[in-house]
Design an enzyme around this catalytic site. Structure first.
Site, PDB file in Angstrom:
ATOM      1  N   SER A 154     -31.943 -83.053  61.775  1.00 56.01           N
ATOM      2  CA  SER A 154     -30.641 -83.563  61.335  1.00 56.01           C
ATOM      3  C   SER A 154     -30.909 -84.867  60.613  1.00 56.01           C
ATOM      4  O   SER A 154     -31.969 -85.488  60.831  1.00 56.01           O
ATOM      5  CB  SER A 154     -29.750 -83.831  62.552  1.00 56.01           C
ATOM      6  OG  SER A 154     -28.624 -84.607  62.194  1.00 56.01           O
ATOM      7  N   TYR A 167     -28.181 -87.320  71.106  1.00 54.73           N
ATOM      8  CA  TYR A 167     -28.427 -86.380  70.001  1.00 54.73           C
ATOM      9  C   TYR A 167     -29.450 -86.991  69.035  1.00 54.73           C
ATOM     10  O   TYR A 167     -30.390 -86.323  68.585  1.00 54.73           O
ATOM     11  CB  TYR A 167     -27.099 -86.103  69.285  1.00 54.73           C
ATOM     12  CG  TYR A 167     -27.153 -85.067  68.173  1.00 54.73           C
ATOM     13  CD1 TYR A 167     -27.081 -83.703  68.458  1.00 54.73           C
ATOM     14  CD2 TYR A 167     -27.255 -85.445  66.833  1.00 54.73           C
ATOM     15  CE1 TYR A 167     -27.103 -82.751  67.443  1.00 54.73           C
ATOM     16  CE2 TYR A 167     -27.287 -84.505  65.820  1.00 54.73           C
ATOM     17  CZ  TYR A 167     -27.208 -83.160  66.127  1.00 54.73           C
ATOM     18  OH  TYR A 167     -27.239 -82.224  65.115  1.00 54.73           O
TER      19      TYR A 167
HETATM   20  P1  NAD Z   1     -23.259 -73.895  65.818  1.00 52.85           P
HETATM   21  O1  NAD Z   1     -22.697 -74.431  67.089  1.00 52.85           O
HETATM   22  O2  NAD Z   1     -22.380 -73.013  65.001  1.00 52.85           O
HETATM   23  O3  NAD Z   1     -24.620 -73.098  66.068  1.00 52.85           O
HETATM   24  C1  NAD Z   1     -25.550 -73.469  67.057  1.00 52.85           C
HETATM   25  C2  NAD Z   1     -25.968 -72.201  67.788  1.00 52.85           C
HETATM   26  O4  NAD Z   1     -26.975 -72.533  68.752  1.00 52.85           O
HETATM   27  C3  NAD Z   1     -24.793 -71.576  68.562  1.00 52.85           C
HETATM   28  O5  NAD Z   1     -24.659 -70.208  68.234  1.00 52.85           O
HETATM   29  C4  NAD Z   1     -25.198 -71.796  70.015  1.00 52.85           C
HETATM   30  O6  NAD Z   1     -24.712 -70.784  70.889  1.00 52.85           O
HETATM   31  C5  NAD Z   1     -26.718 -71.782  69.925  1.00 52.85           C
HETATM   32  N1  NAD Z   1     -27.347 -72.393  71.109  1.00 52.85           N
HETATM   33  C6  NAD Z   1     -27.025 -73.561  71.708  1.00 52.85           C
HETATM   34  N2  NAD Z   1     -27.793 -73.751  72.791  1.00 52.85           N
HETATM   35  C7  NAD Z   1     -28.631 -72.701  72.865  1.00 52.85           C
HETATM   36  C8  NAD Z   1     -29.656 -72.333  73.771  1.00 52.85           C
HETATM   37  N3  NAD Z   1     -29.955 -73.083  74.839  1.00 52.85           N
HETATM   38  N4  NAD Z   1     -30.315 -71.179  73.546  1.00 52.85           N
HETATM   39  C9  NAD Z   1     -30.025 -70.379  72.498  1.00 52.85           C
HETATM   40  N5  NAD Z   1     -29.043 -70.676  71.616  1.00 52.85           N
HETATM   41  C10 NAD Z   1     -28.354 -71.830  71.799  1.00 52.85           C
HETATM   42  O7  NAD Z   1     -23.704 -75.178  64.971  1.00 52.85           O
HETATM   43  P2  NAD Z   1     -24.613 -75.288  63.628  1.00 52.85           P
HETATM   44  O8  NAD Z   1     -24.032 -76.362  62.812  1.00 52.85           O
HETATM   45  O9  NAD Z   1     -24.853 -73.960  63.024  1.00 52.85           O
HETATM   46  O10 NAD Z   1     -25.983 -75.873  64.267  1.00 52.85           O
HETATM   47  C11 NAD Z   1     -27.266 -75.396  63.920  1.00 52.85           C
HETATM   48  C12 NAD Z   1     -28.277 -76.521  63.984  1.00 52.85           C
HETATM   49  O11 NAD Z   1     -27.979 -77.502  62.986  1.00 52.85           O
HETATM   50  C13 NAD Z   1     -28.318 -77.301  65.309  1.00 52.85           C
HETATM   51  O12 NAD Z   1     -29.656 -77.581  65.645  1.00 52.85           O
HETATM   52  C14 NAD Z   1     -27.597 -78.588  64.977  1.00 52.85           C
HETATM   53  O13 NAD Z   1     -27.978 -79.664  65.821  1.00 52.85           O
HETATM   54  C15 NAD Z   1     -28.034 -78.796  63.547  1.00 52.85           C
HETATM   55  N6  NAD Z   1     -27.194 -79.683  62.749  1.00 52.85           N
HETATM   56  C16 NAD Z   1     -25.871 -79.456  62.629  1.00 52.85           C
HETATM   57  C17 NAD Z   1     -25.114 -80.290  61.828  1.00 52.85           C
HETATM   58  C18 NAD Z   1     -23.627 -80.093  61.639  1.00 52.85           C
HETATM   59  O14 NAD Z   1     -22.988 -80.979  61.052  1.00 52.85           O
HETATM   60  N7  NAD Z   1     -23.054 -78.960  62.054  1.00 52.85           N
HETATM   61  C19 NAD Z   1     -25.722 -81.357  61.155  1.00 52.85           C
HETATM   62  C20 NAD Z   1     -27.098 -81.535  61.302  1.00 52.85           C
HETATM   63  C21 NAD Z   1     -27.832 -80.693  62.088  1.00 52.85           C
END
Ligand code: NAD
Length: 281
Positions: A154, A167
């Site tokens: 991130s 985080y």
């Molecule tokens: P999201 O919540 O839609 O997807 C995250 C997925 O990870 C979900 O389907 C969730 O069920 C799964 N998950 C969580 N814990 C888990 C576990 N213990 N085992 C297996 N699966 C698990 O959110 P997203 O935005 O698609 O996030 C994807 C990645 O991007 C994450 O690592 C997040 O930290 C990162 N991220 C997100 C953002 C944002 O603004 N959304 C920004 C930077 C980084």
């Protein structure tokens, strides 16, 4: 003819959001796809996490690309489940050539009164479970002397954010982990890189508590959230999940065969700006 014909790609946290988008784009480039996701709620997470229905729907949608699809409910915090999933993918699909280690959670709280379980769940999911994925994948890829692993960090891997110490600590940890593992795997021809998304429109951010943070006040609307998120990106506002996936395909492909150990922002220029520690407009 796809860039990834004949390869097998694993996506963690792929039932929805960025992970599902990565799975679609990797499949569109010809890869067979394995998706794992927890598909249940973690108690400290205040927004709805993925469900078994999401994973079932993802499986059906992904089959439309015509490549093989393998899905399983896996909690990436559980080393046995992770190792068994990797072993079963290898047995059933033949290999894991590409892994997008994308799963994650987001919670908020001031560091001085953060409950132990909020801290611990964050570190367990967003950092330790990333290492568990690497531990399960490493020996397999080393034995084949090839592979590309893309970790989702991130912009929080590079900067602080009030209310997000846990985080931020986890995502900084992912970048350190990535660089060390990239060096350990380089002699075996296995590449490891990280992407650093900006503010992405997904289930993680599309809920009232996040609107309140972006909007800077309780009761902020989705429209205010969209408008105010522009403040944090030099180009555009909220990033769509499929705008992250191109970077994953690039790093997975032979176009990036001399690239390992990099931290790639996909953030609309966020890291050029003063960062999250500024009030929305
Ligand atoms: P999201 O919540 O839609 O997807 C995250 C997925 O990870 C979900 O389907 C969730 O069920 C799964 N998950 C969580 N814990 C888990 C576990 N213990 N085992 C297996 N699966 C698990 O959110 P997203 O935005 O698609 O996030 C994807 C990645 O991007 C994450 O690592 C997040 O930290 C990162 N991220 C997100 C953002 C944002 O603004 N959304 C920004 C930077 C980084």
């Amino acid at each position: 003819m796809g860039k990834l014909d004949g390869r097998v790609a694993l996506v963690t946290g792929g039932a929805r959001g960025q992970g599902l988008s990565h799975a679609h784009v990797l499949a569109a480039e010809g890869a067979d796809i394995a998706v794992v996701d927890i598909c249940e709620q973690i108690e400290t997470v205040p927004y709805a996490m993925s469900t078994v229905d999401d994973l079932t729907r993802a499986h059906k949608e992904l089959e439309e690309h015509g490549t093989r699809v393998w899905t399983r409910q896996v909690d990436m915090r559980d080393g046995t489940q992770v190792q068994t999933a990797v072993d079963d993918i290898v047995a059933e699909l033949g290999a894991v050539d590409i892994a997008a280690v994308n799963h994650g959670i987001w919670t908020r709280g001031d560091f001085w009164d953060m409950p132990d379980d909020v801290w611990q769940d964050m570190i367990d999911v967003n950092l330790t479970a990333v290492w568990r994925a690497l531990r399960a994948l490493g020996p397999h890829m080393m034995s084949r002397r090839s592979g590309s692993i893309i970790l989702t960090a991130s912009v929080n891997g590079k900067e602080g954010q009030p209310g997000s110490a846990h985080y931020t600590a986890a995502k900084h940890g992912v970048l350190g982990l990535m660089k060390s593992v990239a060096l350990e795997l380089a002699p075996y021809g296995v590449r490891v890189n990280a992407i650093m998304p900006g503010f992405v429109d997904s289930g993680m951010t599309n809920w009232q508590g996040c609107y309140d943070m972006t909007g800077g006040k309780p009761g902020s609307t989705r429209a205010e959230h969209e408008q105010n998120s522009r403040h944090w990106h030099a180009i555009g506002g909220l990033i769509e999940p499929n705008e992250i996936s191109g970077a994953v395909v690039f790093l997975a492909s032979d176009d990036a065969k001399r690239i390992t150990g990099i931290e790639m922002p996909v953030d609309g220029g966020h890291l050029l700006l003063p960062g999250f520690n500024t009030a929305p407009v």
